[in-house]
Motif scaffolding. Structure first.
Motif, short mmCIF file in Angstrom:
data_model
loop_
_atom_site.label_atom_id
_atom_site.label_comp_id
_atom_site.label_asym_id
_atom_site.label_seq_id
_atom_site.Cartn_x
_atom_site.Cartn_y
_atom_site.Cartn_z
N PHE A 156 51.17 39.65 41.03
CA PHE A 156 50.29 39.31 39.92
C PHE A 156 49.80 40.56 39.21
O PHE A 156 49.90 40.68 38.00
N ARG A 157 49.31 41.51 39.99
CA ARG A 157 48.77 42.75 39.43
C ARG A 157 49.83 43.52 38.65
O ARG A 157 49.55 44.08 37.59
N ASP A 158 51.05 43.53 39.17
CA ASP A 158 52.13 44.28 38.52
C ASP A 158 52.47 43.75 37.13
O ASP A 158 53.02 44.47 36.31
N GLY A 159 52.11 42.50 36.86
CA GLY A 159 52.40 41.92 35.55
C GLY A 159 51.33 42.19 34.50
O GLY A 159 51.47 41.76 33.36
N ASP B 128 40.24 44.37 38.61
CA ASP B 128 39.48 45.19 39.55
C ASP B 128 38.01 44.79 39.57
O ASP B 128 37.39 44.69 40.63
N ARG B 129 37.44 44.52 38.40
CA ARG B 129 36.03 44.10 38.33
C ARG B 129 35.83 42.72 38.94
O ARG B 129 34.84 42.47 39.64
N LEU B 130 36.77 41.83 38.73
CA LEU B 130 36.68 40.49 39.29
C LEU B 130 36.78 40.52 40.81
O LEU B 130 36.01 39.87 41.51
N VAL B 131 37.70 41.31 41.33
CA VAL B 131 37.85 41.43 42.78
C VAL B 131 36.60 42.07 43.39
O VAL B 131 36.12 41.64 44.44
N ARG C 282 29.84 31.96 40.90
CA ARG C 282 30.18 30.72 41.59
C ARG C 282 31.21 29.92 40.80
O ARG C 282 32.16 29.40 41.36
N ASN C 283 31.04 29.85 39.49
CA ASN C 283 31.98 29.08 38.67
C ASN C 283 33.39 29.65 38.75
O ASN C 283 34.37 28.91 38.68
N ILE C 284 33.50 30.95 38.89
CA ILE C 284 34.81 31.59 38.96
C ILE C 284 35.34 31.59 40.39
O ILE C 284 36.46 31.19 40.66
N LEU C 285 34.52 32.02 41.33
CA LEU C 285 34.99 32.29 42.69
C LEU C 285 35.14 31.05 43.56
O LEU C 285 35.85 31.09 44.56
N GLN C 286 34.53 29.94 43.20
CA GLN C 286 34.63 28.74 44.03
C GLN C 286 36.07 28.24 44.16
O GLN C 286 36.41 27.54 45.09
N HIS C 287 36.92 28.62 43.24
CA HIS C 287 38.29 28.13 43.25
C HIS C 287 39.23 29.01 44.06
O HIS C 287 40.39 28.67 44.24
N GLY C 288 38.73 30.12 44.55
CA GLY C 288 39.57 31.01 45.34
C GLY C 288 40.45 31.88 44.45
O GLY C 288 41.01 31.42 43.46
N LEU C 289 40.49 33.14 44.77
CA LEU C 289 41.25 34.08 43.95
C LEU C 289 42.26 34.87 44.76
O LEU C 289 42.71 35.93 44.34
N ASN C 290 42.60 34.38 45.93
CA ASN C 290 43.53 35.13 46.78
C ASN C 290 44.85 35.44 46.08
O ASN C 290 45.41 36.51 46.26
N TRP C 291 45.31 34.51 45.26
CA TRP C 291 46.57 34.74 44.55
C TRP C 291 46.47 35.91 43.58
O TRP C 291 47.46 36.56 43.27
#
Length: 58
Positions: free
Chosen positions: A27-30, A40-43, A12-21
């Motif tokens: 982002f991934r390419d960097g 990958d684990r976060l997604v 909740r602490n991480i995902l409440q802010h939205g991670l679409n970006w």
């Protein structure tokens, strides 16, 4: 953001802010291989968490 022992409160602490970006290819390419593995684990956590709500009530 803590350890996996935090369970749903950690999510909740991480995902409440939205991670679409974070799912954008630019982002991934960097990231290096370690960063991509962490992403990958976060997604995966995001996809399995469902509606996490917010950590603080209004």
């Amino acid at each position: 953001m803590g350890s996996v022992r935090g369970g749903s409160s950690r999510a909740r602490n991480i995902l409440q802010h939205g991670l679409n970006w974070m799912t954008e290819p630019c982002f991934r390419d960097g990231l290096n291989d370690r960063g991509k593995a962490m992403l990958d684990r976060l997604v995966a956590m995001k996809e399995s968490a469902g509606d996490v709500g917010y950590s603080l009530g209004n």
